[in-house]
Design a protein around this motif. Structure first.
Motif, PDB file in Angstrom:
ATOM      1  N   GLU A   1      53.264  52.142  37.467  1.00  0.00           N
ATOM      2  CA  GLU A   1      53.705  50.851  36.974  1.00  0.00           C
ATOM      3  C   GLU A   1      53.053  49.699  37.719  1.00  0.00           C
ATOM      4  O   GLU A   1      52.638  48.707  37.131  1.00  0.00           O
ATOM      5  N   LYS A   2      52.960  49.843  39.046  1.00  0.00           N
ATOM      6  CA  LYS A   2      52.319  48.798  39.840  1.00  0.00           C
ATOM      7  C   LYS A   2      50.859  48.636  39.456  1.00  0.00           C
ATOM      8  O   LYS A   2      50.348  47.513  39.334  1.00  0.00           O
ATOM      9  N   ALA A   3      50.174  49.776  39.232  1.00  0.00           N
ATOM     10  CA  ALA A   3      48.762  49.714  38.857  1.00  0.00           C
ATOM     11  C   ALA A   3      48.584  49.020  37.519  1.00  0.00           C
ATOM     12  O   ALA A   3      47.660  48.237  37.317  1.00  0.00           O
ATOM     13  N   LYS A   4      49.490  49.273  36.585  1.00  0.00           N
ATOM     14  CA  LYS A   4      49.402  48.632  35.278  1.00  0.00           C
ATOM     15  C   LYS A   4      49.571  47.125  35.399  1.00  0.00           C
ATOM     16  O   LYS A   4      48.927  46.342  34.709  1.00  0.00           O
ATOM     17  N   GLU A   5      50.483  46.711  36.270  1.00  0.00           N
ATOM     18  CA  GLU A   5      50.706  45.280  36.466  1.00  0.00           C
ATOM     19  C   GLU A   5      49.472  44.603  37.025  1.00  0.00           C
ATOM     20  O   GLU A   5      49.166  43.456  36.716  1.00  0.00           O
ATOM     21  N   GLU A   6      48.755  45.319  37.877  1.00  0.00           N
ATOM     22  CA  GLU A   6      47.592  44.742  38.531  1.00  0.00           C
ATOM     23  C   GLU A   6      46.335  44.848  37.671  1.00  0.00           C
ATOM     24  O   GLU A   6      45.322  44.221  37.966  1.00  0.00           O
ATOM     25  N   ASP A   7      46.392  45.647  36.607  1.00  0.00           N
ATOM     26  CA  ASP A   7      45.208  45.907  35.804  1.00  0.00           C
ATOM     27  C   ASP A   7      44.694  44.630  35.154  1.00  0.00           C
ATOM     28  O   ASP A   7      45.461  43.802  34.685  1.00  0.00           O
ATOM     29  N   GLN A   8      43.378  44.488  35.135  1.00  0.00           N
ATOM     30  CA  GLN A   8      42.716  43.382  34.474  1.00  0.00           C
ATOM     31  C   GLN A   8      41.626  43.947  33.588  1.00  0.00           C
ATOM     32  O   GLN A   8      41.092  45.017  33.847  1.00  0.00           O
ATOM     33  N   SER A   9      41.273  43.223  32.543  1.00  0.00           N
ATOM     34  CA  SER A   9      40.149  43.638  31.713  1.00  0.00           C
ATOM     35  C   SER A   9      39.577  42.416  31.013  1.00  0.00           C
ATOM     36  O   SER A   9      40.265  41.412  30.804  1.00  0.00           O
ATOM     37  N   VAL A  10      38.290  42.498  30.669  1.00  0.00           N
ATOM     38  CA  VAL A  10      37.610  41.443  29.932  1.00  0.00           C
ATOM     39  C   VAL A  10      36.781  42.086  28.831  1.00  0.00           C
ATOM     40  O   VAL A  10      36.378  43.244  28.937  1.00  0.00           O
ATOM     41  N   ILE A  11      36.535  41.332  27.759  1.00  0.00           N
ATOM     42  CA  ILE A  11      35.690  41.781  26.667  1.00  0.00           C
ATOM     43  C   ILE A  11      34.318  41.138  26.839  1.00  0.00           C
ATOM     44  O   ILE A  11      34.217  39.909  26.966  1.00  0.00           O
ATOM     45  N   LEU A  12      33.281  41.959  26.848  1.00  0.00           N
ATOM     46  CA  LEU A  12      31.924  41.446  27.018  1.00  0.00           C
ATOM     47  C   LEU A  12      31.241  41.249  25.668  1.00  0.00           C
ATOM     48  O   LEU A  12      31.456  42.018  24.731  1.00  0.00           O
ATOM     49  N   LYS A  13      30.376  40.222  25.613  1.00  0.00           N
ATOM     50  CA  LYS A  13      29.481  40.005  24.499  1.00  0.00           C
ATOM     51  C   LYS A  13      28.079  40.443  24.927  1.00  0.00           C
ATOM     52  O   LYS A  13      27.782  40.495  26.127  1.00  0.00           O
ATOM     53  N   PRO A  14      27.191  40.762  23.971  1.00  0.00           N
ATOM     54  CA  PRO A  14      25.829  41.150  24.348  1.00  0.00           C
ATOM     55  C   PRO A  14      25.175  40.116  25.262  1.00  0.00           C
ATOM     56  O   PRO A  14      25.261  38.912  25.029  1.00  0.00           O
ATOM     57  N   GLY A  15      24.552  40.610  26.318  1.00  0.00           N
ATOM     58  CA  GLY A  15      23.903  39.728  27.288  1.00  0.00           C
ATOM     59  C   GLY A  15      24.791  39.291  28.423  1.00  0.00           C
ATOM     60  O   GLY A  15      24.343  38.575  29.311  1.00  0.00           O
ATOM     61  N   GLU A  16      26.048  39.740  28.435  1.00  0.00           N
ATOM     62  CA  GLU A  16      26.970  39.372  29.504  1.00  0.00           C
ATOM     63  C   GLU A  16      27.157  40.511  30.497  1.00  0.00           C
ATOM     64  O   GLU A  16      27.029  41.683  30.156  1.00  0.00           O
ATOM     65  N   GLN A  17      27.494  40.129  31.738  1.00  0.00           N
ATOM     66  CA  GLN A  17      27.710  41.092  32.819  1.00  0.00           C
ATOM     67  C   GLN A  17      28.990  40.732  33.553  1.00  0.00           C
ATOM     68  O   GLN A  17      29.328  39.559  33.715  1.00  0.00           O
ATOM     69  N   VAL A  18      29.713  41.765  33.977  1.00  0.00           N
ATOM     70  CA  VAL A  18      30.913  41.576  34.773  1.00  0.00           C
ATOM     71  C   VAL A  18      30.850  42.558  35.929  1.00  0.00           C
ATOM     72  O   VAL A  18      30.188  43.605  35.836  1.00  0.00           O
ATOM     73  N   SER A  19      31.512  42.248  37.024  1.00  0.00           N
ATOM     74  CA  SER A  19      31.446  43.125  38.185  1.00  0.00           C
ATOM     75  C   SER A  19      32.818  43.267  38.832  1.00  0.00           C
ATOM     76  O   SER A  19      33.688  42.409  38.675  1.00  0.00           O
ATOM     77  N   VAL A  20      32.984  44.374  39.539  1.00  0.00           N
ATOM     78  CA  VAL A  20      34.156  44.602  40.380  1.00  0.00           C
ATOM     79  C   VAL A  20      33.652  44.678  41.811  1.00  0.00           C
ATOM     80  O   VAL A  20      32.800  45.515  42.131  1.00  0.00           O
ATOM     81  N   THR A  21      34.138  43.802  42.669  1.00  0.00           N
ATOM     82  CA  THR A  21      33.671  43.761  44.045  1.00  0.00           C
ATOM     83  C   THR A  21      34.288  44.890  44.858  1.00  0.00           C
ATOM     84  O   THR A  21      35.183  45.606  44.387  1.00  0.00           O
ATOM     85  N   GLN A  22      33.817  45.037  46.081  1.00  0.00           N
ATOM     86  CA  GLN A  22      34.354  46.077  46.954  1.00  0.00           C
ATOM     87  C   GLN A  22      35.808  45.831  47.303  1.00  0.00           C
ATOM     88  O   GLN A  22      36.520  46.746  47.699  1.00  0.00           O
ATOM     89  N   SER A  23      36.271  44.585  47.117  1.00  0.00           N
ATOM     90  CA  SER A  23      37.685  44.279  47.331  1.00  0.00           C
ATOM     91  C   SER A  23      38.491  44.408  46.040  1.00  0.00           C
ATOM     92  O   SER A  23      39.621  43.948  45.951  1.00  0.00           O
ATOM     93  N   SER A  24      37.869  45.023  45.007  1.00  0.00           N
ATOM     94  CA  SER A  24      38.514  45.335  43.721  1.00  0.00           C
ATOM     95  C   SER A  24      38.832  44.111  42.883  1.00  0.00           C
ATOM     96  O   SER A  24      39.714  44.155  42.031  1.00  0.00           O
ATOM     97  N   GLN A  25      38.109  43.007  43.091  1.00  0.00           N
ATOM     98  CA  GLN A  25      38.292  41.818  42.271  1.00  0.00           C
ATOM     99  C   GLN A  25      37.347  41.869  41.071  1.00  0.00           C
ATOM    100  O   GLN A  25      36.158  42.143  41.218  1.00  0.00           O
TER     101      GLN A  25
END
Length: 410
Positions: free
Chosen positions: A298-322
């Motif tokens: 449950e805690k993990a679900k609360e903390e979960d984040q997500s984004v939708i990418l369009k072609p040509g876009e990039q997203v990253s998760v840092t070593q601190s899980s951001q």
């Protein structure tokens, strides 16, 4: 109505600032294929260079023409493979743009000399990487995939593993399919591609792994990776395709994307080439044991984040899980490795040399401070180490090769 010259300038600026859409990039390419517009385009390049260079360097007409021909080159009419590239944003710190095709290379800079004789005289060199990988079967046995015989290699449950013309294929047969995992691994200096049981194709860069089921039998199609992979997902709207990499999960239905999860790159990044993907942090409970997961889900679900990418876009998760916000990137730069190129736009020297180290299987050692200059470089990965290092020698960065070590100084 906007004049053609004004439209050309507008599209050039959009392209220069990395904000041009795919349609605008195509329109620009169509415009500069006309001789009249070609001259104006070369003038725009020169004006841009003069604006951003503090020391007054500029692009000569001959260099601009060579650059233009490179941009517009058609692969089917070129004797040497040529990569179509976007004109990068120039910065005051940029040193030089080098395009290396085999042993031929061009320097766009008005005060550079020819290749130093020292480069030609170096006795030591490193060969480029090769098309090779290791397959680990469910029982722990290994098959080297550069020398594997053609035809059937193994039987994994009701799935046949086939080497067809140097490419690995998984062919599931009828009947119940138990969950069996295989792993494909590339070492430093290796690259490989293969097809999964659903028809999706996966490319591995050097020092990478893909762990996958030999047949997809559940509600989704899930693989786990380390290093860097490019995935072309076979369309199946009822079974999402999920790539897990360290703290990131990329979810797609039918699309093309790149995931970079090298441990020395400061985080995990996903870049969308075509289609649409959802990218989020990998839930903490997904990496926990069954007993640990129950209390943390449950805690993990609360903390979960997500984004939708369009072609040509990039997203990253840092070593601190951001999880970062999507940013626009040059796709050619991100996936150049898959097409046989090192492609850098405004890249710092350590970032370039990390890629060289993995491909040529070398250790990079710095003597003294590391330059902060940025480099715009396109290099064929089939070049030897000495050829790609010409860009260092030409920018007053010294190097020497001692066995498996590349020693760099300024």
């Amino acid at each position: 109505m906007q004049s053609e010259e004004a439209r050309l300038k507008y599209l050039f600026q959009r392209y220069f600032n990395k904000t041009a859409s795919q349609d605008e990039r195509k329109e620009l390419a169509d415009l500069i294929s006309d001789d009249h517009n070609k001259n104006r385009f070369m003038q725009l390049m020169s004006e841009t260079w003069e604006h951003y260079q503090n020391d007054g360097d500029w692009i000569t007409a001959s260099a601009s023409d060579a650059m233009l021909k490179h941009i517009l080159a058609k692969e089917e009419t070129s004797e040497v493979p040529v990569k179509r590239i976007a004109w990068p944003r120039l910065a005051a710190a940029a040193a030089v743009l080098i395009i290396i095709a085999g042993a031929a290379w061009f320097i766009i800079n008005n005060n550079k000399k020819e290749t130093p004789a020292a480069i030609q005289e170096l006795a030591q060199d490193a060969a480029p990487g090769s098309y090779k990988a290791q397959l680990t079967l469910a029982d722990g046995s290994h098959i080297t995939l550069d020398s594997a015989a053609l035809g059937q290699l193994a039987k994994q449950g009701n799935t046949t593993v086939i080497n067809k013309a140097g490419e690995l294929l998984y062919k599931p047969e009828g009947g119940d399919q138990s969950i069996i995992y295989n792993t494909i691994t590339t070492n430093r200096g290796e690259t490989y591609s293969f097809s999964l049981a659903d028809g999706s194709k996966v490319w591995l860069n050097s020092a990478s792994t893909v762990r996958f089921p030999v047949a997809f039998t559940g509600a989704d199609r899930r693989i786990e990776i380390t290093g860097e992979v490019f995935v072309k997902v076979a369309k199946d709207k009822t079974h999402p395709f999920i790539v897990s990499a360290s703290g990131m999960e990329v979810k797609a239905l039918g699309t093309e994307f790149n995931v970079n999860a090298y441990g020395d790159e400061g985080g995990v990044s996903a870049t969308l080439v075509e289609g649409s993907v959802s990218v989020g942090r990998r839930p903490a409970y997904a990496k926990a044991s069954a007993g640990e997961a129950e209390g943390r889900e449950e805690k993990a679900k609360e903390e979960d984040q997500s984004v939708i990418l369009k072609p040509g876009e990039q997203v990253s998760v840092t070593q601190s899980s951001q999880l970062s916000q999507p940013v626009q990137v040059q796709i050619e730069e991100v996936i150049g490795w898959k097409d046989g190129f090192f492609h850098f736009e405004s890249a710092e020297l350590p970032a370039i040399l990390r890629q060289f180290a993995r491909w040529y299987d070398i250790e990079v050692v710095y003597e003294g401070p590391v330059t902060k200059r940025k480099f715009f470089t396109i290099v064929q990965r089939s070049s030897t180490l000495k050829n790609v290092l010409a860009l260092l020698q030409d920018n007053n960065i010294n190097y020497k090769i001692e066995g498996k070590k590349l020693i760099v100084s300024q």
